[in-house]
Design an enzyme around this catalytic site. Structure first.
Site, PDB file in Angstrom:
ATOM      1  CB  CYS A   1     -11.264   2.487  -0.026  1.00  0.00           C
ATOM      2  SG  CYS A   1     -10.797   0.809   0.379  1.00  0.00           S
TER       3      CYS A   1
ATOM      4  CG  HIS B   1      -4.073  -3.628   7.852  1.00  0.00           C
ATOM      5  ND1 HIS B   1      -3.490  -3.500   6.630  1.00  0.00           N
ATOM      6  CD2 HIS B   1      -3.811  -4.895   8.257  1.00  0.00           C
ATOM      7  CE1 HIS B   1      -2.881  -4.632   6.303  1.00  0.00           C
ATOM      8  NE2 HIS B   1      -3.075  -5.490   7.277  1.00  0.00           N
TER       9      HIS B   1
ATOM     10  CB  CYS C   1     -10.770  -4.916  -3.343  1.00  0.00           C
ATOM     11  SG  CYS C   1     -11.095  -3.408  -4.265  1.00  0.00           S
TER      12      CYS C   1
ATOM     13  CG  HIS D   1       0.169  -5.075   2.034  1.00  0.00           C
ATOM     14  ND1 HIS D   1      -0.960  -5.598   1.451  1.00  0.00           N
ATOM     15  CD2 HIS D   1      -0.251  -4.011   2.780  1.00  0.00           C
ATOM     16  CE1 HIS D   1      -2.011  -4.878   1.807  1.00  0.00           C
ATOM     17  NE2 HIS D   1      -1.603  -3.909   2.629  1.00  0.00           N
TER      18      HIS D   1
ATOM     19  CD  GLU E   1      -3.110  -4.942  -3.046  1.00  0.00           C
ATOM     20  OE1 GLU E   1      -3.663  -4.212  -2.208  1.00  0.00           O
ATOM     21  OE2 GLU E   1      -2.666  -4.528  -4.129  1.00  0.00           O
TER      22      GLU E   1
ATOM     23  CB  THR F   1      -4.437  -1.460  -4.816  1.00  0.00           C
ATOM     24  OG1 THR F   1      -4.492  -2.063  -3.541  1.00  0.00           O
ATOM     25  CG2 THR F   1      -4.775  -2.434  -5.903  1.00  0.00           C
TER      26      THR F   1
ATOM     27  CB  CYS G   1      -6.739   1.622  -5.627  1.00  0.00           C
ATOM     28  SG  CYS G   1      -8.358   2.113  -5.198  1.00  0.00           S
TER      29      CYS G   1
ATOM     30  CB  SER H   1      -8.814  -0.171   6.968  1.00  0.00           C
ATOM     31  OG  SER H   1      -7.536   0.306   7.284  1.00  0.00           O
TER      32      SER H   1
HETATM   33 FE1  SF4 Z   1      -9.650  -0.111  -1.253  1.00  0.00          FE
HETATM   34 FE2  SF4 Z   1      -7.490  -1.453  -2.001  1.00  0.00          FE
HETATM   35 FE3  SF4 Z   1      -9.830  -1.848  -3.201  1.00  0.00          FE
HETATM   36 FE4  SF4 Z   1      -8.571   0.424  -3.557  1.00  0.00          FE
HETATM   37  S1  SF4 Z   1      -7.882  -1.579  -4.145  1.00  0.00           S
HETATM   38  S2  SF4 Z   1     -10.748   0.199  -3.175  1.00  0.00           S
HETATM   39  S3  SF4 Z   1      -7.642   0.745  -1.578  1.00  0.00           S
HETATM   40  S4  SF4 Z   1      -9.325  -2.298  -1.070  1.00  0.00           S
END
Ligand code: SF4
Length: 573
Positions: A12, A42, A96, A124, A126, A163, A191, A263
Site C-alpha cells: 500500500c 510484516h 504513514c 498491533h 499501530e 487503519t 484506510c 506489506s
Molecule cells: Fe498502508 Fe496502513 Fe498507510 Fe493504509 S494506513 S496506506 S494500510 S500503512
C-alpha cells in the site's frame, strides 16, 4: 488455469513509502547504524533482505543509543518519540500519513476531554502508538464480543479504527456503542487502501474457485483478506511464499484469484503467479506455444526483432528502402548485447523482479553465452557491408556494451564508488536508447555520406525516444527489486511521479517531432506510422498507472511487438 490478479495486490502507499525511505537511506548515508524500531513491515522475506543490506530491527528503545532510527509506517506514541529525541539519535519518520491523521484525531479530541475508543487489535504496534495519544483515557476494542461494560456513559467518546480493520466489523461495533452511549463521535479511519483491497477480494472471491492470499503470516491485514474471501464461501489459501502452494489442491482448479497484503512485495507475488502458471498449465499445444513465446522473449529474440523493426522504420523515415542487411545487423546487435549483459548481471535485481527469467539464465548460461558471442561476431561481419565507419562504430558500441557490466578490479582505485559503467546512476536507460538508435538510424547510412541529412538526425531522435520510453517504463515496473539491490535507475533517482511526468513529456515530444517533421517535409510520410507506437505506449501507460503489477513477459511482448508492427507497416506501406 486462469489466474485473476487483484489490482490492489501488494504494497500500500504507506508501506511502499516506508520501504523506499529506508532503502534510500543507503544513498544518503545518515549516521550508522540504521535500525528500524520494530519490524519495518510484516513480511519476513523483505526483513531478511533488509538485514543483508545492513538494516536491522530493534525491539525496544533501550537497544538504541546511536545512529539512525526509522519509525515505521505504523507510527509510535508521543512518549516513545520523546525518549528517542532525548537519546539524540537521527530520526527518520516513515509513519504513514494516514496513520498520522488518526493520531491527530485522537489528540484533538483527547485535548477536549473525550474518552477514546480504538477499534483494533490490542497488540498491533499501530494501535499501541495510537493509544499513546489518548491522554484523557481510552480503550481498545478488538471485536463486537469484547465491548467493555464499564464504558463511560457520562462523557463524550471519540471512536476511531485501526487503519487496517475490517469495515463490516467496525460498523458492527459502532452500532453497539451507540446503544451504550449515543454521545459518540465516530471517525471511520479505516484506510482507503484497506477498504478497496477488501471490496476487491470480495468481488474476486465471487468469480473464482479459490483465492490465494500472499503475505506474512503475522500480517493482520493479510489474514483479514483471507477471512473476507472465505466469508464468500470460497477456499482461501494464505501463503507466505510460492513454495507453499499445494500443487495437488490446485491441480483441479480452473480459475484462481490472487491477492496480497499491504506489506507483500511485488517479487513475492510474481513468484506465486509464476508457480501457479507452472502448476496450472496442462501439457498440450497451448503450453508448447506459451513456452515458445516465453523463451523467445526471455532470450531477447523478440527484442532483436524489434531492433530490426525500428531500423526498417528509421530507413523508411529517411526515404530509403527497408534493406535487410542493416535490419539484420541491428537485430544481432540488440540480441547479443542484451543477452550477454543479462548473463553478466551482478546486482541480483533480476532475481527479485523476474525470478523465472533469472532461473532460466542460470540453467542455460553456457548455451546463451555462446549464442550471444556468435551474434556479436556475425553482426560485425555483416556490418562490413555497410562501410568501414559503420563497422568501427558498431565495434565501439559493442566494446562499450561489454564494458558496461564489467567491474573494475578492486585493486584499481579502491575508493571509487562506482565499479562499472552500470553502477553510474541512471546510466542504463540512456545507453540502451543510444545503442538501439545508433544501430537503427545511423549505422545503415554512415557509409554513404551523400544520403546523410537532417532526416537522419530526426530518425535518430525518434528511435532514441521510443527506446528510452520503453526502457524507462520497464525500470518503473522493476523499481522494487532494483531498490532492494541498490541499483540506481532513473525512477529511483527521479522518483516515480517525476519519471511518469517524464514519460508523458517524451510521448508528447515524440508525437510533435514526428508530425512537424512530416509537415515540414524533413522526413517521409511513412514516419507517421510511428504514431501508432505512441498511441499503444500511451494506452499501456494508462493501464500501468491503474495496475502496478504487470506480467513482465507480457510487457515485453506488447512493447517490442508494437515496434515490430511499426517496422512491418513501414516496409509494406
Ligand atoms: Fe498502508 Fe496502513 Fe498507510 Fe493504509 S494506513 S496506506 S494500510 S500503512
Amino acid at each position: 488455469m486462469k489466474i485473476r490478479l487483484a489490482k490492489t495486490a501488494g504494497f500500500c502507499m504507506g508501506v511502499r513509502r516506508a520501504v523506499d525511505m529506508v532503502l534510500d537511506l543507503q544513498r544518503t548515508k545518515p549516521p550508522q547504524p540504521i535500525v528500524t524500531y520494530g519490524p519495518l513491515i510484516h513480511n519476513p522475506q523483505t526483513l531478511a533482505l533488509l538485514k543483508t543490506r545492513g538494516i536491522k530491527e530493534v525491539k525496544c528503545l533501550d537497544e538504541i543509543s546511536q545512529g539512525t532510527v526509522v519509525i515505521r509506517a505504523h507510527g509510535i506514541s508521543p512518549q516513545e518519540r520523546d525518549i528517542l529525541k532525548s537519546k539524540g539519535v537521527g530520526i527518520i519518520d516513515a509513519t504513514c500519513p494516514r496513520v498520522s491523521r488518526v493520531q491527530a484525531v485522537i489528540k484533538k479530541y483527547a485535548a477536549k476531554g473525550h474518552f477514546t475508543v480504538i477499534v483494533g487489535d490490542k497488540d498491533h504496534p499501530e494501535v499501541r502508538g495510537l493509544m499513546g495519544f489518548a491522554l484523557a483515557g481510552g480503550v481498545i476494542i478488538p471485536s463486537v464480543n469484547n465491548i467493555p461494560e464499564d464504558l463511560p456513559s457520562d462523557r463524550e467518546i471519540c471512536v476511531v479504527a485501526q487503519t487496517t480493520q475490517e469495515v463490516a466489523a467496525f460498523d458492527q461495533i459502532v452500532e453497539q456503542l451507540r446503544k451504550i452511549n449515543p454521545n459518540i463521535n465516530v471517525f471511520n479511519t479505516i484506510c482507503d487502501s484497506t477498504r478497496r483491497r477488501q471490496i476487491e477480494v470480495n468481488r474476486l472471491a465471487n468469480s473464482v474457485e479459490m483465492v490465494v492470499v500472499v503475505g506474512g503470516k503475522g500480517s493482520g491485514n493479510t489474514r483479514r483478506l483471507a477471512k473476507v474471501a472465505e466469508s464468500q464461501g470460497v477456499k482461501a489459501l494464505h501463503i507466505e511464499t510460492a513454495d507453499e502452494l499445494p500443487a495437488n489442491e490446485l491441480a483441479d482448479v480452473n480459475v484462481v484469484g490472487v491477492t496480497a497484503g499491504a506489506s507483500t512485495p511485488n517479487w513475492q507475488i510474481r513468484r506465486v503467479i509464476e508457480n501457479l502458471r507452472q502448476v496450472g498449465m496442462r501439457p498440450g499445444p497451448l503450453k508448447t506455444l506459451r513456452d515458445i513465446s516465453d523463451t523467445t522473449i526471455m532470450t531477447y529474440c523478440w527484442a532483436a526483432a524489434a531492433g530490426a523493426g525500428l531500423t526498417a522504420a528509421c530507413l523508411r523515415m529517411q526515404g530509403l528502402p527497408a534493406a535487410v542487411l542493416p535490419m539484420m545487423v541491428s537485430a544481432l546487435f540488440v540480441f547479443s548485447m542484451h543477452l550477454l549483459n543479462r548473463i553478466q548481471e551482478r546486482s541480483g535485481a533480476v532475481r527479485f523482479n523476474t525470478p523465472d527469467i533469472a532461473a532460466f539464465y542460470v540453467e542455460h548460461k553456457k548455451l546463451l553465452t555462446g549464442l550471444g558471442l556468435s551474434a556479436s561476431i556475425a553482426a560485425l561481419i555483416l556490418s562490413t557491408q555497410l562501410g568501414v565507419i559503420s563497422t568501427l562504430l558498431l565495434l565501439a558500441m559493442m566494446i562499450t556494451g561489454r564494458l558496461y557490466t564489467a567491474p573494475l578490479p578492486e585493486r584499481f582505485m579502491p575508493s571509487l564508488k562506482w565499479r562499472s559503467l552500470k553502477d553510474l546512476p541512471g546510466s542504463k536507460t540512456p545507453l540502451v536508447a543510444l545503442g538501439w538508435a545508433t544501430c537503427a538510424a545511423a549505422l545503415p547510412v554512415l557509409g554513404r555520406p551523400e544520403i546523410v541529412g537532417p532526416h537522419t538526425a530526426i530518425a535518430f531522435l525518434v528511435a532514441a525516444g521510443v527506446v528510452f520510453w520503453r526502457t524507462a517504463l520497464s525500470d518503473l515496473l522493476d523499481i522494487q527489486g532494483d531498490r532492494i539491490v541498490g541499483r540506481e535507475t532513473i525512477p529511483i533517482i527521479m522518483g516515480v511521479k517525476n519519471t511518469r511526468k517524464l514519460l508523458v513529456a517524451i510521448l508528447i515530444y515524440l508525437g510533435c517531432l514526428i508530425v512537424l517533421s512530416v509537415i515540414f517535409g524533413l522526413i517521409s510520410g511513412t514516419g507517421l506510422i510511428l504514431l501508432i507506437n505512441i498511441l499503444v505506449f500511451a494506452g499501456f501507460f494508462i493501464v500501468y498507472k491503474k495496475r502496478h503489477l504487470v506480467d513482465r513477459l507480457m510487457f515485453e511482448a506488447i512493447m517490442d511487438g508494437n515496434i515490430i508492427i511499426a517496422g512491418l507497416l513501414s516496409v509494406f506501406v
